[in-house]
Write a protein that holds these residues in place. Structure first.
Motif, PDB file in Angstrom:
ATOM      1  N   SER A 169       0.730  -1.320  -0.082  1.00 47.21           N
ATOM      2  CA  SER A 169      -0.059   0.213  -0.022  1.00 47.21           C
ATOM      3  C   SER A 169       0.789   1.211  -0.131  1.00 47.21           C
ATOM      4  CB  SER A 169      -1.089  -0.163   1.229  1.00 47.21           C
ATOM      5  OG  SER A 169      -0.097   0.314   2.414  1.00 47.21           O
ATOM      6  N   GLU A 170       0.253   2.465  -0.659  1.00 40.90           N
ATOM      7  CA  GLU A 170       1.043   3.705  -0.357  1.00 40.90           C
ATOM      8  C   GLU A 170       1.248   3.862   1.210  1.00 40.90           C
ATOM      9  OE1 GLU A 170      -0.927   7.128  -2.139  1.00 40.90           O
ATOM     10  OE2 GLU A 170      -0.366   6.463  -4.238  1.00 40.90           O
ATOM     11  N   GLU A 171       0.689   3.766   1.786  1.00 44.32           N
ATOM     12  CA  GLU A 171       0.857   4.167   3.277  1.00 44.32           C
ATOM     13  C   GLU A 171       1.841   3.230   3.779  1.00 44.32           C
ATOM     14  OE1 GLU A 171      -1.222   3.023   7.640  1.00 44.32           O
ATOM     15  OE2 GLU A 171      -2.455   4.305   6.131  1.00 44.32           O
ATOM     16  N   PHE A 172       2.210   2.148   3.375  1.00 44.19           N
ATOM     17  CA  PHE A 172       3.346   1.275   3.979  1.00 44.19           C
ATOM     18  C   PHE A 172       4.632   1.746   3.063  1.00 44.19           C
ATOM     19  CE2 PHE A 172       6.205  -2.506   3.293  1.00 44.19           C
ATOM     20  CZ  PHE A 172       6.192  -2.666   4.594  1.00 44.19           C
ATOM     21  N   LEU A 174       5.331   4.779   1.969  1.00 38.17           N
ATOM     22  CA  LEU A 174       5.552   6.279   2.834  1.00 38.17           C
ATOM     23  C   LEU A 174       6.170   6.007   4.156  1.00 38.17           C
ATOM     24  CD1 LEU A 174       5.442   9.078   2.324  1.00 38.17           C
ATOM     25  CD2 LEU A 174       3.139   9.135   3.678  1.00 38.17           C
ATOM     26  N   ASP A 175       5.574   5.042   4.767  1.00 35.66           N
ATOM     27  CA  ASP A 175       6.445   4.673   6.154  1.00 35.66           C
ATOM     28  C   ASP A 175       7.760   4.205   5.906  1.00 35.66           C
ATOM     29  OD1 ASP A 175       6.100   4.208   9.119  1.00 35.66           O
ATOM     30  OD2 ASP A 175       6.194   2.261   8.688  1.00 35.66           O
ATOM     31  N   SER A 186       7.914  11.941   0.856  1.00 36.73           N
ATOM     32  CA  SER A 186       6.682  12.372   0.589  1.00 36.73           C
ATOM     33  C   SER A 186       5.931  11.430  -0.510  1.00 36.73           C
ATOM     34  CB  SER A 186       6.297  13.742   0.371  1.00 36.73           C
ATOM     35  OG  SER A 186       6.764  13.923  -0.784  1.00 36.73           O
ATOM     36  N   LEU A 187       4.796  11.456  -0.625  1.00 38.39           N
ATOM     37  CA  LEU A 187       4.083  10.772  -1.512  1.00 38.39           C
ATOM     38  C   LEU A 187       4.398  10.969  -3.121  1.00 38.39           C
ATOM     39  CD1 LEU A 187       0.225  10.803  -0.373  1.00 38.39           C
ATOM     40  CD2 LEU A 187       1.859   8.894  -0.344  1.00 38.39           C
TER      41      LEU A 187
END
Length: 190
Positions: A169-172, A174-175, A186-187
């Motif tokens: 995922s994008e969130e993962f 990014l983390d 950043s994204l």
């Protein structure tokens, strides 16, 4: 693992242009501190082509521009082959890694390291040389500073293995990016 590209003889006028373009790139970095290296590189590529087209509007000039574009493609193809080789190597030596971190240097060399699910380095940091080197010698610039001078890094990236549909995922991502590169990640960098 070494990756090389053909050397080019560069005349003094070309060296002056390269110096001018490097100064423009440095200026862009200062003017747009949130731009990542890929965005600066894209802007500089556009400027270089515009400069060349303006300077060489004759038939022979257009042929020169075609040569420049062919050389840029050759350099990009060599970079992509190097990254493919890095990913294959990392897949063999660190199969449990989730991604590979790349630090591309201004000399054309690439430093790379596998990354764990916790965003920690795994295994060894490897170096892929971006220019032809003599047998048993490394890039002279990297030999002098160990390839570790952060000021020479022109692009940082995390390469995720697999197809687009297989990516975390994008969130993962990014983390992990923030753990590897810091809070400025950043994204836009994904």
């Amino acid at each position: 693992m070494k990756e090389g590209n053909k050397g080019l003889e560069i005349d003094s006028k070309s060296k002056e242009l390269i110096k001018k373009w490097q100064q423009q790139a440095d200026s862009l970095k200062k003017k747009h501190p949130k731009w990542n290296a890929a965005k600066i590189q894209k802007e500089m590529k556009k400027r270089i082509i515009q400069d060349a087209e303006a300077a060489f509007s004759t038939k022979s000039g257009k042929a020169y521009i075609e040569e420049v574009n062919a050389h840029l493609k050759e350099v990009e193809d060599a970079r992509n082959r190097a990254i493919d080789g890095i990913m294959a190597y990392m897949g063999k030596t660190s199969p449990e890694a989730i991604a590979t971190v790349l630090f591309e240097l201004d000399c054309g060399c690439i430093r790379a390291c596998a990354v764990s699910k916790k965003g920690k380095p795994m295994g060894e940091m490897i170096m892929v040389f971006g220019k032809q080197v003599e047998k048993d010698y490394e890039c002279s610039i990297c030999r002098d500073d160990g390839g570790a001078d952060s000021k020479r890094c022109v692009r940082k990236a995390i390469i995720w293995p697999g197809e687009e549909s297989e990516l975390p995922s994008e969130e993962f991502r990014l983390d992990i990016g923030k753990k590897v590169f810091g809070d400025d990640y950043s994204l836009d960098d994904i």
